[in-house]
Design a protein around this motif. Structure first.
Motif, PDB file in Angstrom:
ATOM      1  N   GLY A  32      12.575  97.054  -8.923  1.00 32.66           N
ATOM      2  CA  GLY A  32      12.048  95.688  -8.853  1.00 32.66           C
ATOM      3  C   GLY A  32      12.772  94.736  -9.779  1.00 32.66           C
ATOM      4  O   GLY A  32      12.947  93.547  -9.464  1.00 32.66           O
ATOM      5  N   ILE A  33      13.223  95.229 -10.910  1.00 32.77           N
ATOM      6  CA  ILE A  33      13.981  94.379 -11.833  1.00 32.77           C
ATOM      7  C   ILE A  33      15.386  94.115 -11.281  1.00 32.77           C
ATOM      8  O   ILE A  33      15.910  93.007 -11.383  1.00 32.77           O
ATOM      9  N   GLU A  34      15.983  95.130 -10.672  1.00 30.22           N
ATOM     10  CA  GLU A  34      17.326  94.976 -10.103  1.00 30.22           C
ATOM     11  C   GLU A  34      17.321  94.118  -8.826  1.00 30.22           C
ATOM     12  O   GLU A  34      18.281  93.423  -8.553  1.00 30.22           O
ATOM     13  N   HIS A  35      16.268  94.217  -8.048  1.00 37.92           N
ATOM     14  CA  HIS A  35      16.167  93.493  -6.767  1.00 37.92           C
ATOM     15  C   HIS A  35      14.821  92.779  -6.694  1.00 37.92           C
ATOM     16  O   HIS A  35      13.941  93.151  -5.904  1.00 37.92           O
ATOM     17  N   PRO A  36      14.628  91.721  -7.475  1.00 36.19           N
ATOM     18  CA  PRO A  36      13.314  91.079  -7.554  1.00 36.19           C
ATOM     19  C   PRO A  36      12.832  90.463  -6.235  1.00 36.19           C
ATOM     20  O   PRO A  36      11.640  90.521  -5.925  1.00 36.19           O
ATOM     21  N   ALA A  37      13.728  89.908  -5.451  1.00 34.60           N
ATOM     22  CA  ALA A  37      13.298  89.288  -4.193  1.00 34.60           C
ATOM     23  C   ALA A  37      12.754  90.342  -3.231  1.00 34.60           C
ATOM     24  O   ALA A  37      11.690  90.148  -2.616  1.00 34.60           O
ATOM     25  N   LEU A  38      13.447  91.460  -3.104  1.00 29.14           N
ATOM     26  CA  LEU A  38      12.967  92.533  -2.229  1.00 29.14           C
ATOM     27  C   LEU A  38      11.673  93.142  -2.755  1.00 29.14           C
ATOM     28  O   LEU A  38      10.774  93.489  -1.990  1.00 29.14           O
ATOM     29  N   PHE A  39      11.574  93.270  -4.048  1.00 24.55           N
ATOM     30  CA  PHE A  39      10.391  93.858  -4.661  1.00 24.55           C
ATOM     31  C   PHE A  39       9.162  92.989  -4.398  1.00 24.55           C
ATOM     32  O   PHE A  39       8.118  93.489  -3.986  1.00 24.55           O
ATOM     33  N   LYS A  40       9.288  91.682  -4.599  1.00 33.05           N
ATOM     34  CA  LYS A  40       8.164  90.765  -4.380  1.00 33.05           C
ATOM     35  C   LYS A  40       7.781  90.685  -2.910  1.00 33.05           C
ATOM     36  O   LYS A  40       6.609  90.646  -2.561  1.00 33.05           O
ATOM     37  N   ARG A  41       8.779  90.650  -2.064  1.00 35.80           N
ATOM     38  CA  ARG A  41       8.533  90.510  -0.636  1.00 35.80           C
ATOM     39  C   ARG A  41       7.980  91.797  -0.023  1.00 35.80           C
ATOM     40  O   ARG A  41       7.192  91.765   0.905  1.00 35.80           O
ATOM     41  N   GLY A  42       8.394  92.924  -0.563  1.00 38.05           N
ATOM     42  CA  GLY A  42       8.016  94.205   0.024  1.00 38.05           C
ATOM     43  C   GLY A  42       6.783  94.818  -0.589  1.00 38.05           C
ATOM     44  O   GLY A  42       5.651  94.446  -0.291  1.00 38.05           O
ATOM     45  N   PHE A  43       6.977  95.740  -1.472  1.00 32.74           N
ATOM     46  CA  PHE A  43       5.885  96.575  -1.960  1.00 32.74           C
ATOM     47  C   PHE A  43       5.559  96.340  -3.428  1.00 32.74           C
ATOM     48  O   PHE A  43       4.817  97.102  -4.030  1.00 32.74           O
ATOM     49  N   GLY A  44       6.076  95.299  -4.026  1.00 30.20           N
ATOM     50  CA  GLY A  44       5.918  95.066  -5.459  1.00 30.20           C
ATOM     51  C   GLY A  44       4.489  95.000  -5.932  1.00 30.20           C
ATOM     52  O   GLY A  44       4.100  95.650  -6.904  1.00 30.20           O
ATOM     53  N   LYS A  45       3.660  94.218  -5.245  1.00 29.24           N
ATOM     54  CA  LYS A  45       2.261  94.086  -5.664  1.00 29.24           C
ATOM     55  C   LYS A  45       1.524  95.408  -5.543  1.00 29.24           C
ATOM     56  O   LYS A  45       0.695  95.746  -6.387  1.00 29.24           O
ATOM     57  N   SER A  46       1.818  96.152  -4.511  1.00 29.92           N
ATOM     58  CA  SER A  46       1.157  97.454  -4.320  1.00 29.92           C
ATOM     59  C   SER A  46       1.529  98.426  -5.435  1.00 29.92           C
ATOM     60  O   SER A  46       0.676  99.158  -5.938  1.00 29.92           O
ATOM     61  N   ILE A  47       2.798  98.442  -5.818  1.00 25.00           N
ATOM     62  CA  ILE A  47       3.250  99.342  -6.882  1.00 25.00           C
ATOM     63  C   ILE A  47       2.584  98.961  -8.198  1.00 25.00           C
ATOM     64  O   ILE A  47       2.077  99.826  -8.931  1.00 25.00           O
ATOM     65  N   LEU A  48       2.590  97.688  -8.515  1.00 22.55           N
ATOM     66  CA  LEU A  48       1.978  97.245  -9.770  1.00 22.55           C
ATOM     67  C   LEU A  48       0.473  97.508  -9.780  1.00 22.55           C
ATOM     68  O   LEU A  48      -0.084  97.923 -10.801  1.00 22.55           O
ATOM     69  N   MET A  49      -0.196  97.285  -8.671  1.00 20.21           N
ATOM     70  CA  MET A  49      -1.636  97.545  -8.585  1.00 20.21           C
ATOM     71  C   MET A  49      -1.917  99.047  -8.730  1.00 20.21           C
ATOM     72  O   MET A  49      -2.861  99.448  -9.417  1.00 20.21           O
ATOM     73  N   THR A  50      -1.097  99.872  -8.103  1.00 21.39           N
ATOM     74  CA  THR A  50      -1.250 101.324  -8.232  1.00 21.39           C
ATOM     75  C   THR A  50      -1.075 101.743  -9.683  1.00 21.39           C
ATOM     76  O   THR A  50      -1.845 102.566 -10.201  1.00 21.39           O
ATOM     77  N   LEU A  51      -0.103 101.168 -10.347  1.00 25.21           N
ATOM     78  CA  LEU A  51       0.150 101.491 -11.747  1.00 25.21           C
ATOM     79  C   LEU A  51      -1.030 101.074 -12.623  1.00 25.21           C
ATOM     80  O   LEU A  51      -1.518 101.868 -13.438  1.00 25.21           O
ATOM     81  N   VAL A  52      -1.510  99.865 -12.451  1.00 25.70           N
ATOM     82  CA  VAL A  52      -2.650  99.374 -13.254  1.00 25.70           C
ATOM     83  C   VAL A  52      -3.891 100.226 -13.000  1.00 25.70           C
ATOM     84  O   VAL A  52      -4.575 100.625 -13.953  1.00 25.70           O
TER      85      VAL A  52
END
Length: 146
Positions: A32-52
């Motif tokens: 997500g840090i290397e590819h922020p646009a793909l991370f936000k558009r794709g699965f970023g929120k799900s990954i962060l929510m899973t982590l939290v």
């Protein structure tokens, strides 16, 4: 790294694959840090929510090895920094920095784990138990007195 962190800081046995799963989450955060646009558009929120959710669950349920979880998270992130992501231009400096941080962290962690007083105490208890099971009372008695 999850197992090493558990080895250093936790008296509880580290079982299961949760440290490795947190390592995968760390790798995805690096992505997500290397590819922020793909991370936000794709699965970023799900990954962060899973982590939290997993962190909150880990602190709310007793006997969960959070040291193993956080060690896995850090280890996955650092390992991803060493290896990199597909189609990203990475400088040799960045790869070298991640490799150096990983090597230093592993070295210090292993040193701390093997010289940790609680780990030495556990080994002493195992040896006392071994002598007790063999009915070697003198050896067990000597270890208890030390």
């Amino acid at each position: 790294m999850g197992s090493i962190a558990s080895f250093i800081f936790s008296m509880a046995p580290s079982v299961g694959a949760s440290g490795a799963i947190f390592g995968l989450l760390g790798a995805l955060i690096y992505y997500g840090i290397e590819h922020p646009a793909l991370f936000k558009r794709g699965f970023g929120k799900s990954i962060l929510m899973t982590l939290v959710l997993n962190i909150v669950y880990g602190f709310s349920v007793p006997r969960i090895d959070n040291f193993g979880h956080f060690g896995g998270l850090i280890g996955g992130f650092l390992a991803s920094g060493v290896v990199g992501t597909p189609f990203s231009r990475r400088s040799l400096k960045k790869r070298t920095a991640f490799t150096a941080v990983m090597a230093v962290l592993l070295s210090i962690s292993l040193y701390c784990g093997f010289t940790n007083s609680q780990n030495r105490l556990l080994e002493k208890c195992k040896l006392i138990r071994h002598f007790y099971d063999e009915q070697n009372w003198q050896s067990a008695k000597l270890l208890v007195r030390k």
